[in-house]
Write a protein that holds these residues in place. Structure first.
Motif, short mmCIF file in Angstrom:
data_model
loop_
_atom_site.label_atom_id
_atom_site.label_comp_id
_atom_site.label_asym_id
_atom_site.label_seq_id
_atom_site.Cartn_x
_atom_site.Cartn_y
_atom_site.Cartn_z
N SER A 1 -33.94 15.72 38.85
CA SER A 1 -34.88 17.07 38.81
C SER A 1 -34.12 18.19 39.45
CB SER A 1 -36.05 16.71 39.59
OG SER A 1 -37.00 15.69 39.08
N SER A 2 -33.24 18.03 40.63
CA SER A 2 -32.35 19.12 41.31
C SER A 2 -31.37 19.48 40.05
CB SER A 2 -31.86 18.70 42.46
OG SER A 2 -33.01 18.44 43.36
N LEU A 3 -30.81 18.49 39.80
CA LEU A 3 -29.61 18.91 38.68
C LEU A 3 -30.19 19.48 37.52
CD1 LEU A 3 -26.62 18.54 38.06
CD2 LEU A 3 -27.17 16.60 36.76
N LEU A 4 -31.49 19.05 36.71
CA LEU A 4 -32.01 19.91 35.69
C LEU A 4 -32.25 21.26 35.96
CD1 LEU A 4 -34.30 17.03 34.13
CD2 LEU A 4 -32.54 18.51 33.06
N ALA B 1 -38.01 21.05 36.40
CA ALA B 1 -38.40 19.64 36.75
C ALA B 1 -38.86 19.42 38.07
CB ALA B 1 -37.01 18.81 36.32
N ARG B 2 -40.09 18.70 38.01
CA ARG B 2 -40.70 18.84 39.37
C ARG B 2 -39.56 17.57 40.30
NH1 ARG B 2 -46.15 15.94 37.66
NH2 ARG B 2 -44.60 15.08 36.25
N THR B 3 -39.45 18.08 41.25
CA THR B 3 -38.82 17.16 42.41
C THR B 3 -39.66 16.65 43.06
OG1 THR B 3 -38.55 19.09 43.83
CG2 THR B 3 -36.60 18.69 42.48
N SER B 4 -39.42 15.47 43.70
CA SER B 4 -40.60 14.74 44.49
C SER B 4 -40.04 13.80 45.40
CB SER B 4 -41.37 13.51 43.11
OG SER B 4 -42.10 12.87 43.99
N ASN B 5 -40.72 13.67 46.28
CA ASN B 5 -40.31 13.00 47.63
C ASN B 5 -40.66 11.19 47.36
OD1 ASN B 5 -39.19 14.86 49.19
ND2 ASN B 5 -40.90 15.52 50.01
N GLN C 1 -43.23 8.48 35.08
CA GLN C 1 -43.24 7.29 34.01
C GLN C 1 -43.16 7.88 32.69
OE1 GLN C 1 -42.06 4.00 34.53
NE2 GLN C 1 -41.73 4.74 36.49
N GLU C 2 -42.82 8.99 32.35
CA GLU C 2 -43.12 9.53 31.08
C GLU C 2 -41.74 10.34 30.62
OE1 GLU C 2 -45.84 12.44 32.07
OE2 GLU C 2 -47.58 11.19 31.53
N LEU C 3 -41.43 10.42 29.33
CA LEU C 3 -40.49 11.16 28.77
C LEU C 3 -40.91 12.83 28.74
CD1 LEU C 3 -39.58 8.86 25.85
CD2 LEU C 3 -38.03 9.18 27.75
N ASN C 4 -39.85 13.82 29.44
CA ASN C 4 -40.39 15.06 29.52
C ASN C 4 -39.50 15.79 28.68
OD1 ASN C 4 -42.71 14.83 31.52
ND2 ASN C 4 -41.03 14.34 33.07
N PHE C 5 -40.06 16.41 27.81
CA PHE C 5 -39.09 17.48 26.77
C PHE C 5 -39.44 18.77 27.19
CE2 PHE C 5 -40.27 13.49 24.72
CZ PHE C 5 -39.18 13.25 23.79
N VAL D 1 -34.23 16.14 27.50
CA VAL D 1 -35.50 14.98 27.65
C VAL D 1 -35.13 14.48 29.14
CG1 VAL D 1 -36.25 12.89 26.63
CG2 VAL D 1 -34.94 14.55 25.44
N ASP D 2 -36.01 14.60 29.94
CA ASP D 2 -35.88 13.91 31.39
C ASP D 2 -36.31 12.67 31.47
OD1 ASP D 2 -36.07 13.48 33.96
OD2 ASP D 2 -37.36 14.97 34.54
N MET D 3 -35.86 11.63 31.27
CA MET D 3 -36.12 10.34 31.25
C MET D 3 -36.67 9.76 32.63
SD MET D 3 -33.29 8.87 28.57
CE MET D 3 -33.61 7.06 28.88
N PRO D 4 -37.96 8.96 32.59
CA PRO D 4 -38.14 8.33 33.87
C PRO D 4 -37.31 7.74 34.64
CG PRO D 4 -39.23 7.05 32.10
CD PRO D 4 -38.40 8.30 31.49
N GLY D 5 -37.24 8.01 35.92
CA GLY D 5 -36.00 7.36 36.79
C GLY D 5 -36.26 5.68 37.11
N TYR D 6 -35.02 4.95 37.06
CA TYR D 6 -34.98 3.50 37.35
C TYR D 6 -34.68 3.14 38.58
CZ TYR D 6 -30.09 4.32 36.01
OH TYR D 6 -28.88 4.63 36.23
#
Length: 215
Positions: free
Chosen positions: A52-55, A65-69, A75-79, A91-96
């Motif tokens: 998120s920080s990079l986006l 892009a939301r940064t979260s602690n 759990q979604e694809l964000n466009f 497209v921000d893909m959900p983290g793994y």
């Protein structure tokens, strides 16, 4: 490309990302994907890699892009639409790789991401973010395997490069280059970035633009 070509591309990308960029939609399921109106570049990475920080750094916006602690929350694809007229989508893909994620969430993530990668003709490149302090881990290798299997072109982007010494960064880049050398869908060049310091951000913007323009 020549040095002049590189400089021109960096400047074109700077202007593009200084212009209109807007959140389009979130897709928790394939049926919610937007129309394939333009080419897309996706961002993948472990839950705490700094995606998120990079986006936000890439787009010159603090809250795009939301940064979260709480890693693993998305759990979604964000466009995100870039340019007016529209030039490309991010497209921000959900983290793994979030250790505490329930198994059903992990399974849902795998289905969503794998189906998106395999069925998205307009997806021109996936940028796989790797924490430069840790290098490529097993969960990252799983992602690279998935991308190779889906025949989706991808490129390694190191994050948080300001957190380690230059000599350590060079060693991490070399190990990453060695790891992807024989992978069929991997772009050979690796970009080192720092969201905090702005390191590598102009080059990353240029790489995004180049991937949707020239493939």
């Amino acid at each position: 490309m020549t040095g002049e070509d590189d400089a021109a591309l960096i400047e074109e990308a700077r202007k593009l990302f200084a212009g209109p960029i807007a959140f389009l939609k979130s897709a928790p399921d394939l049926k919610f994907l937007p129309d394939m109106a333009v080419n897309e570049v996706a961002f993948a990475g472990r839950s705490n890699v700094g995606k998120s920080s990079l986006l936000n750094a890439l787009t010159n916006r603090n809250g795009l892009a939301r940064t979260s602690n709480t890693p693993g929350r998305t759990q979604e694809l964000n466009f995100f639409d870039v340019g007016d007229p529209l030039r490309l989508r991010l497209v921000d893909m959900p983290g793994y790789g979030y250790a505490k994620a329930p198994k059903d969430m992990v399974r849902k993530w795998r289905f969503l991401v794998n189906d998106y990668l395999r069925g998205r003709a307009c997806l021109k490149r996936t940028l796989v973010l790797i924490d430069s302090r840790h290098g490529i881990k097993d969960v990252d290798t799983d992602m690279l395997d998935m991308l190779d299997g889906a025949a989706v072109s991808y490129r390694i982007v190191l994050t948080k490069a300001d957190k380690i010494k230059a000599s350590e960064l060079a060693a991490v880049m070399q190990r990453a280059a060695d790891a992807i050398r024989k992978r069929p869908a991997a772009h050979p060049d690796i970009i080192a970035t720092s969201s905090e310091k702005g390191m590598g951000i102009p080059e990353l913007r240029a790489a995004v633009l180049d991937s949707v323009t020239h493939g």
